[in-house]
Write a protein that holds these residues in place. Structure first.
Motif, short mmCIF file in Angstrom:
data_model
loop_
_atom_site.label_atom_id
_atom_site.label_comp_id
_atom_site.label_asym_id
_atom_site.label_seq_id
_atom_site.Cartn_x
_atom_site.Cartn_y
_atom_site.Cartn_z
N LEU A 122 0.53 7.37 -4.02
CA LEU A 122 -0.85 8.18 -4.06
C LEU A 122 0.52 9.50 -5.27
CD1 LEU A 122 -3.29 9.36 -3.79
CD2 LEU A 122 -2.38 11.46 -2.22
N ASP A 123 1.60 9.35 -5.61
CA ASP A 123 2.02 10.67 -6.43
C ASP A 123 1.79 9.56 -7.85
OD1 ASP A 123 2.70 12.72 -5.14
OD2 ASP A 123 4.34 12.02 -5.04
N PHE A 124 1.82 8.24 -7.96
CA PHE A 124 1.89 7.87 -9.23
C PHE A 124 0.80 6.79 -9.43
CE2 PHE A 124 6.55 8.17 -7.58
CZ PHE A 124 6.84 9.39 -9.14
N SER A 125 -0.13 7.02 -9.08
CA SER A 125 -1.47 6.28 -8.34
C SER A 125 -2.40 6.68 -9.38
CB SER A 125 -2.00 5.64 -7.54
OG SER A 125 -1.13 5.21 -6.90
N ASP A 126 -3.46 6.61 -10.08
CA ASP A 126 -4.16 6.93 -10.91
C ASP A 126 -5.61 5.93 -10.87
OD1 ASP A 126 -3.30 5.17 -12.59
OD2 ASP A 126 -3.33 7.21 -14.14
N ASP A 127 -5.92 4.89 -10.94
CA ASP A 127 -6.76 4.09 -10.21
C ASP A 127 -7.14 4.19 -9.40
OD1 ASP A 127 -8.28 1.50 -11.16
OD2 ASP A 127 -6.83 0.53 -9.87
N ASP A 128 -8.85 4.37 -9.76
CA ASP A 128 -9.32 4.40 -8.16
C ASP A 128 -9.55 3.79 -7.86
OD1 ASP A 128 -10.84 6.88 -9.65
OD2 ASP A 128 -12.90 5.92 -10.73
N GLU A 129 -9.51 2.05 -7.79
CA GLU A 129 -8.95 1.30 -6.65
C GLU A 129 -8.28 1.71 -5.42
OE1 GLU A 129 -10.23 -3.18 -7.68
OE2 GLU A 129 -11.29 -2.24 -8.85
N ASP A 130 -7.10 1.72 -6.21
CA ASP A 130 -5.45 2.58 -5.01
C ASP A 130 -5.48 3.29 -4.59
OD1 ASP A 130 -4.35 0.36 -6.94
OD2 ASP A 130 -3.35 1.33 -8.10
N LEU A 131 -6.31 4.46 -5.05
CA LEU A 131 -6.50 5.96 -4.56
C LEU A 131 -7.56 5.64 -3.45
CD1 LEU A 131 -6.91 8.17 -7.55
CD2 LEU A 131 -4.53 7.60 -6.61
N ILE A 132 -8.60 4.35 -3.78
CA ILE A 132 -9.64 4.28 -2.34
C ILE A 132 -8.65 3.60 -1.29
CG2 ILE A 132 -11.07 2.70 -2.21
CD1 ILE A 132 -12.76 3.81 -4.60
N GLU A 133 -7.66 2.71 -2.06
CA GLU A 133 -6.94 1.86 -0.99
C GLU A 133 -5.91 2.73 -0.39
OE1 GLU A 133 -6.36 -1.83 1.36
OE2 GLU A 133 -7.86 -1.28 -0.25
N ILE A 134 -5.48 3.54 -0.86
CA ILE A 134 -4.62 4.77 -0.20
C ILE A 134 -5.25 5.41 0.67
CG2 ILE A 134 -2.67 6.07 -1.29
CD1 ILE A 134 -2.27 4.81 -3.56
N SER A 135 -6.57 5.84 0.47
CA SER A 135 -6.78 6.86 1.32
C SER A 135 -7.25 6.51 3.14
CB SER A 135 -8.37 7.90 1.02
OG SER A 135 -9.54 6.79 0.62
N LYS A 136 -7.48 4.74 2.60
CA LYS A 136 -8.29 3.82 4.44
C LYS A 136 -6.75 4.28 4.88
CE LYS A 136 -11.13 1.20 2.20
NZ LYS A 136 -11.73 -0.89 1.23
N TYR A 137 -5.23 3.88 4.03
CA TYR A 137 -4.20 4.03 5.15
C TYR A 137 -3.77 5.59 5.56
CZ TYR A 137 -3.31 -0.63 3.65
OH TYR A 137 -2.50 -2.03 3.50
#
Length: 76
Positions: free
Chosen positions: A44-59
């Motif tokens: 989360l600290d190193f992600s700024d891509d929206d798709e990554d952030l969505i996937e992270i929020s699911k986890y």
């Protein structure tokens, strides 16, 4: 390709937590949950891509549910 590897690793780790819960090994599940949560925080600290952030929020939601399950089982 790197993102797929990051999330594949997370998926396997979450499955390990679920497996520990299934066999009532809550201490190992709790330890693994802490480990996976820290890895997720790093992503989360190193992600700024929206798709990554969505996937992270699911986890994050899934880990929260697993955390509640583990804690309720430890209280019994």
């Amino acid at each position: 390709m790197e993102n797929i590897n990051k999330f594949s690793s997370l998926k396997l780790s979450v499955q390990e937590i679920i497996d520990c819960i299934a066999v009532k090994n809550m201490l190992d599940a709790k330890n693994k949950l802490v480990e996976v949560s820290e890895a997720l925080d790093d992503l989360l600290d190193f992600s700024d891509d929206d798709e990554d952030l969505i996937e992270i929020s699911k986890y994050q939601v899934l880990l929260n549910q697993l955390h509640q399950k583990i804690n309720s089982s430890l209280e019994l």
